[in-house]
Write an enzyme that holds these catalytic residues in place. Sequence first.
Site, PDB file in Angstrom:
ATOM      1  N   LEU A  73      59.469   1.039  78.473  1.00 57.73           N
ATOM      2  CA  LEU A  73      59.133   1.886  77.321  1.00 57.73           C
ATOM      3  C   LEU A  73      59.963   3.162  77.359  1.00 57.73           C
ATOM      4  O   LEU A  73      59.469   4.245  77.664  1.00 57.73           O
ATOM      5  CB  LEU A  73      57.636   2.198  77.307  1.00 57.73           C
ATOM      6  CG  LEU A  73      56.753   1.058  76.860  1.00 57.73           C
ATOM      7  CD1 LEU A  73      55.288   1.492  76.850  1.00 57.73           C
ATOM      8  CD2 LEU A  73      57.153   0.546  75.494  1.00 57.73           C
ATOM      9  N   HIS A  74      61.238   3.011  77.064  1.00 61.17           N
ATOM     10  CA  HIS A  74      62.165   4.127  77.008  1.00 61.17           C
ATOM     11  C   HIS A  74      62.847   4.115  75.655  1.00 61.17           C
ATOM     12  O   HIS A  74      63.056   3.057  75.064  1.00 61.17           O
ATOM     13  CB  HIS A  74      63.211   4.020  78.126  1.00 61.17           C
ATOM     14  CG  HIS A  74      62.593   4.039  79.482  1.00 61.17           C
ATOM     15  ND1 HIS A  74      62.156   5.189  80.081  1.00 61.17           N
ATOM     16  CD2 HIS A  74      62.291   3.041  80.335  1.00 61.17           C
ATOM     17  CE1 HIS A  74      61.627   4.895  81.254  1.00 61.17           C
ATOM     18  NE2 HIS A  74      61.689   3.591  81.436  1.00 61.17           N
ATOM     19  N   ALA A  75      63.210   5.274  75.159  1.00 63.73           N
ATOM     20  CA  ALA A  75      63.956   5.456  73.907  1.00 63.73           C
ATOM     21  C   ALA A  75      63.400   4.628  72.750  1.00 63.73           C
ATOM     22  O   ALA A  75      62.289   4.860  72.301  1.00 63.73           O
ATOM     23  CB  ALA A  75      65.435   5.193  74.138  1.00 63.73           C
TER      24      ALA A  75
END
Length: 89
Positions: A14-16
Site C-alpha cells: 500500500l504505497h503511492a
Amino acid sequence: MPERTVTVASSVGLHARPASLFAQAAAKAGVPVTLTSSKGKSVNAASILGVLSLGIGHGEEVTLAAEGENADAALDSLVELLGTDLDKE
C-alpha cells in the site's frame, strides 16, 4: 463492529497509487473504516497519509473494521480491492 482480514495483493504493497486508490474507496464507503497493520497500528482508512504511514508491504495481512449501517458491504468491497494488484490497473 464487523471486521475482515485480507492479504494485500499489490506488488508494492500500500504505497503511492495503491494507497491512494484504497483511501479514496474507503472515503466513499459511507461508513468510518479503520485499517490495522499486522504490527497492530490502526489508522483511518480514508486518510492517504495514515495508510502510507503504516508501510504495508505486498503479502502483509491487514484488518479492516467498520461501524454503521452497510458496514459489511463496505468492508466486502474494500477487501476485494485490497485482494487485487492495484499496480496493474
